[in-house]
Design an enzyme around this catalytic site. Sequence first.
Site, PDB file in Angstrom:
ATOM      1  N   ASP A   1       3.159  -5.800   1.050  1.00 26.55           N
ATOM      2  CA  ASP A   1       3.182  -4.431   0.528  1.00 26.55           C
ATOM      3  C   ASP A   1       2.514  -4.378  -0.835  1.00 26.55           C
ATOM      4  O   ASP A   1       3.061  -4.849  -1.831  1.00 26.55           O
ATOM      5  CB  ASP A   1       4.626  -3.950   0.427  1.00 26.55           C
ATOM      6  CG  ASP A   1       4.724  -2.502  -0.031  1.00 26.55           C
ATOM      7  OD1 ASP A   1       3.672  -1.858  -0.165  1.00 26.55           O
ATOM      8  OD2 ASP A   1       5.843  -2.024  -0.251  1.00 26.55           O
TER       9      ASP A   1
ATOM     10  N   ASP B   1      -0.735   3.778  -0.952  1.00 27.36           N
ATOM     11  CA  ASP B   1       0.516   3.199  -0.503  1.00 27.36           C
ATOM     12  C   ASP B   1       0.388   2.637   0.909  1.00 27.36           C
ATOM     13  O   ASP B   1       0.273   3.389   1.874  1.00 27.36           O
ATOM     14  CB  ASP B   1       1.595   4.287  -0.539  1.00 27.36           C
ATOM     15  CG  ASP B   1       2.980   3.753  -0.245  1.00 27.36           C
ATOM     16  OD1 ASP B   1       3.129   2.536  -0.046  1.00 27.36           O
ATOM     17  OD2 ASP B   1       3.916   4.559  -0.211  1.00 27.36           O
TER      18      ASP B   1
END
Length: 487
Positions: free
Chosen positions: A316, A99
């Site tokens: 992201d 992440d």
Amino acid sequence: MTMMDAIRSSSTMIFSLIVISSTIFAVSANSGVFSVKYRYAGRERSLSDLKAHDDRRQLRILAGVDLPLGGSGRPDGVGLYYAKIGIGTPPKDYYVQVDTGSDIMWVNCIQCKDCPRTSTLGMDLTLYDIKDSITGKLVPCDHEFCYEISEVPLNGCIANKSCTYLEIYGDGSSTAGYFVEDVVQYDRVSGDLQTTSANESVIFGCGARQSGDLGSTNEEALDGILGLGKSNSSMISQLASTGKVKKIFAHCLDGINGGGIFAIGHVVQPTVNMTPLIPNEPHYNVNMSAVQVGGDFLHLPTGVFEAGDRKGAIIDSGTTLAYLPEVVYDPLISKIFSQQPDLKVHTVHDEYTCFHYSGSVDEGFPNVTFHFENSVVLKVHPHEYLFPFEGLWCIGWQNSGMQSRDRRNMTLLGDLVLSNKLVLYDLERQAIGWTEYNCSSSIKVQDERTGTVHLVGSHSIPSACSLNAQWSIILLLISTLLHILVY
């Protein structure tokens, strides 16, 4: 040859086969990286699953580290990648989501009563128990790390009291627990496509209470999250603080073959044009200046990418689709479809724009190019922003003006536009960049101490079902050989 000789010979052959099969099918432990796999590789996901994931998602040997990447970057699967890492002494395996949008690393703990115990993703889940590791220790509340996480003095901090944490996500799910410090194993790049095992003490969260999508009702569960965000608490920052690696990492998501590359260190090939990160932002934000569809630039209001206190565009890798403000989304969609005026467009699941099209999408639809500071561009081809679904083609762009208040009109670029590109995060220079690349090939990472350059290749963790199939073939071969040799 006597029967005993045959048995001895076959036993030797069995051992050799097992060694060979382990070499072929096991994920290398000598690769300076963590093995990473796409969570839903080989599984058909619904569009609702895809959107639901994004809703949850948004809320002195200076050598490289090789993090083998697996899975698929296709937008018709939920874009979630995970790594297999070793924690503790002796080490145990844990599967954690990779992440770039969060900072701390955490895994579920033995005390947790609401943590998932099983997963349909094909791996055995493991609960961390500090008592099982001779190198594990609690992080007290007066530790410098604890102060940095809370950013304020902790009330009621007394001797031997643990440093606690609480993370609440956009869908209402949460994780709470306490911090521990233990050894984490990773693979350090030591030669061309070669690695040696390395380890370092890292502070991470021990999840004692989970709720919502992180709780026991989640069938597609993982052991935790590996945060690679910008803060000093992230794993990349902790490793860099020891002088073992540079605070630089790159990923290349293979949207064609699955898998890809994830490396920590100074990437020298391919060369990447960089754009500066916007300072004082919690995520990887960059300044976007224009959007181009085919050969035409969209006429957009001034300051459209600086809405509210969210400046620029967020890069992201943990988000699947691409989210654009309504004033960008509407003219973008209109311009794309202006080249196919006869298309019958309809909405699927109340939010996806889909249509029938029998020709080549790359020939029938325009490229979309985003422009950033320092003349850096990000080109997205039609086969990357359009994806097949139940005989239709659906468009992956999403209108962030229709999202909840916290995410309204943000610009967020996820796996949809990052696949098939090497994306380089350089926190040393506070910059990020990318280039189109064959993610099933290899990159070159430099050893900062010696100046030597080594190849880092692509990886993919085999799924449990594929491993079972491979071992079934091996066992069948062994059985056949035994039958031949003995009889």
